[in-house]
Design an enzyme around this catalytic site. Structure first.
Site, PDB file in Angstrom:
ATOM      1  CD  GLU A 141      -3.245   1.632   0.195  1.00 24.06           C
ATOM      2  OE1 GLU A 141      -3.040   1.453  -0.436  1.00 24.06           O
ATOM      3  OE2 GLU A 141      -4.146   1.388   0.808  1.00 24.06           O
ATOM      4  CG  ASP A 181      -5.207   8.989   6.069  1.00 23.72           C
ATOM      5  OD1 ASP A 181      -4.716  10.025   7.231  1.00 23.72           O
ATOM      6  OD2 ASP A 181      -5.989   9.743   5.702  1.00 23.72           O
ATOM      7  CG  PHE A 222      -2.805  15.655   0.601  1.00 25.59           C
ATOM      8  CD1 PHE A 222      -4.024  14.396   0.770  1.00 25.59           C
ATOM      9  CD2 PHE A 222      -2.291  16.266  -0.468  1.00 25.59           C
ATOM     10  CE1 PHE A 222      -3.613  13.318  -0.024  1.00 25.59           C
ATOM     11  CE2 PHE A 222      -2.744  15.621  -1.394  1.00 25.59           C
ATOM     12  CZ  PHE A 222      -3.643  14.318  -1.462  1.00 25.59           C
TER      13      PHE A 222
HETATM   14  P1  5GP Z   1      -7.613   5.160   4.632  1.00 23.35           P
HETATM   15  O1  5GP Z   1      -8.484   4.353   3.715  1.00 23.35           O
HETATM   16  O2  5GP Z   1      -6.201   4.560   5.602  1.00 23.35           O
HETATM   17  O3  5GP Z   1      -7.657   6.341   5.256  1.00 23.35           O
HETATM   18  O4  5GP Z   1      -6.631   5.824   3.208  1.00 23.35           O
HETATM   19  C1  5GP Z   1      -5.892   4.951   2.643  1.00 23.35           C
HETATM   20  C2  5GP Z   1      -5.602   5.870   0.949  1.00 23.35           C
HETATM   21  O5  5GP Z   1      -5.939   7.521   0.964  1.00 23.35           O
HETATM   22  C3  5GP Z   1      -4.298   5.825   0.247  1.00 23.35           C
HETATM   23  O6  5GP Z   1      -4.516   5.088  -0.134  1.00 23.35           O
HETATM   24  C4  5GP Z   1      -4.313   7.117  -0.537  1.00 23.35           C
HETATM   25  O7  5GP Z   1      -5.011   6.572  -1.813  1.00 23.35           O
HETATM   26  C5  5GP Z   1      -4.995   7.877   0.605  1.00 23.35           C
HETATM   27  N1  5GP Z   1      -4.554   8.912   0.955  1.00 23.35           N
HETATM   28  C6  5GP Z   1      -4.185   8.995   2.335  1.00 23.35           C
HETATM   29  N2  5GP Z   1      -3.510   9.917   2.794  1.00 23.35           N
HETATM   30  C7  5GP Z   1      -2.791  10.650   1.574  1.00 23.35           C
HETATM   31  C8  5GP Z   1      -2.086  11.448   1.232  1.00 23.35           C
HETATM   32  O8  5GP Z   1      -1.785  12.353   2.450  1.00 23.35           O
HETATM   33  N3  5GP Z   1      -1.453  12.312  -0.119  1.00 23.35           N
HETATM   34  C9  5GP Z   1      -2.443  11.269  -0.688  1.00 23.35           C
HETATM   35  N4  5GP Z   1      -2.291  11.611  -2.319  1.00 23.35           N
HETATM   36  N5  5GP Z   1      -3.282  10.162  -0.630  1.00 23.35           N
HETATM   37  C10 5GP Z   1      -3.487  10.241   0.792  1.00 23.35           C
END
Ligand code: 5GP
Length: 181
Positions: free
Chosen positions: A104, A108, A157
């Site tokens: 992955e 986040d 971000f």
């Molecule tokens: P989660 O389900 O853990 O909240 O998010 C996972 C997905 O969110 C990651 O695979 C990614 O696509 C997106 N994401 C989370 N934080 C960031 C970030 O800081 N930058 C970018 N570009 N995508 C993020």
């Protein structure tokens, strides 16, 4: 390393250089190589963001018997999570009895990761390991803990090295963080 970059009117500043990325990819790869000794693992690259990390990681791990496949989920719009995870491209391959390594880009809230692991477990693999390039532990809503982490970062971000802003900037070789000044 390049200086500031602007994408869709937002400014990003250098955060993690390609040299540091290379070093941590090598470290995680050697941990995986040791842990996967004798196994013929299946690497599952989570599209789109992990494509660059996965390409570097699988070459560095260097197991010729390994299979590589791709899955796709989506939760982000712009620079924040929608809180809902959509499966856009699922797994068609039978993973029963296999040693699965999920690759992955970033964990986040942990929603995507925990949903994916729960789904994979139902398919009876022999083992599941979860590797992430980046982890934002302070953003966790699930307590999900990846098995291998290249970088732990605060909840800001970031883009580059496969990570996007609305589909853009994935090509950048280094990782950039949004400029909050
Ligand atoms: P989660 O389900 O853990 O909240 O998010 C996972 C997905 O969110 C990651 O695979 C990614 O696509 C997106 N994401 C989370 N934080 C960031 C970030 O800081 N930058 C970018 N570009 N995508 C993020």
């Amino acid at each position: 390393m390049d200086n500031k970059v602007t994408v869709d009117g937002l400014t990003f500043v250098p955060y993690i250089t390609r040299d540091k990325i290379d070093r941590e990819v090598k470290r995680v790869a050697s941990e995986l190589r040791a842990d996967l000794k004798g196994a013929s693992p299946l690497f599952l690259c989570v599209l789109n963001g992990a494509f660059m990390f996965a390409a570097d990681l699988v070459r560095e791990v260097g197991i010729n018997d390994a299979h590589i496949n791709f899955v796709k989920y989506s939760s982000y719009e712009g620079t924040s999570t929608t809180g809902k995870v959509k499966e856009i491209m699922g797994l068609t391959e039978d993973i029963e009895g296999m040693d699965v390594v999920v690759v992955e880009d970033i964990v986040d809230t942990g929603l995507t990761a925990s949903m994916m692991v729960a789904d994979l477990k139902k398919r009876n693999p022999r083992s599941i390991r979860f590797v992430t390039l980046l982890h934002k532990p302070e953003s966790s809503k699930t307590g999900f803990q990846p098995d291998y982490v290249a970088f732990s970062i605060p909840p800001r971000f970031i883009i580059g090295y496969g990570l996007d802003l609305d589909g853009k900037a994935r090509n950048l070789r280094d990782i950039y963080v949004i400029d909050e000044d």
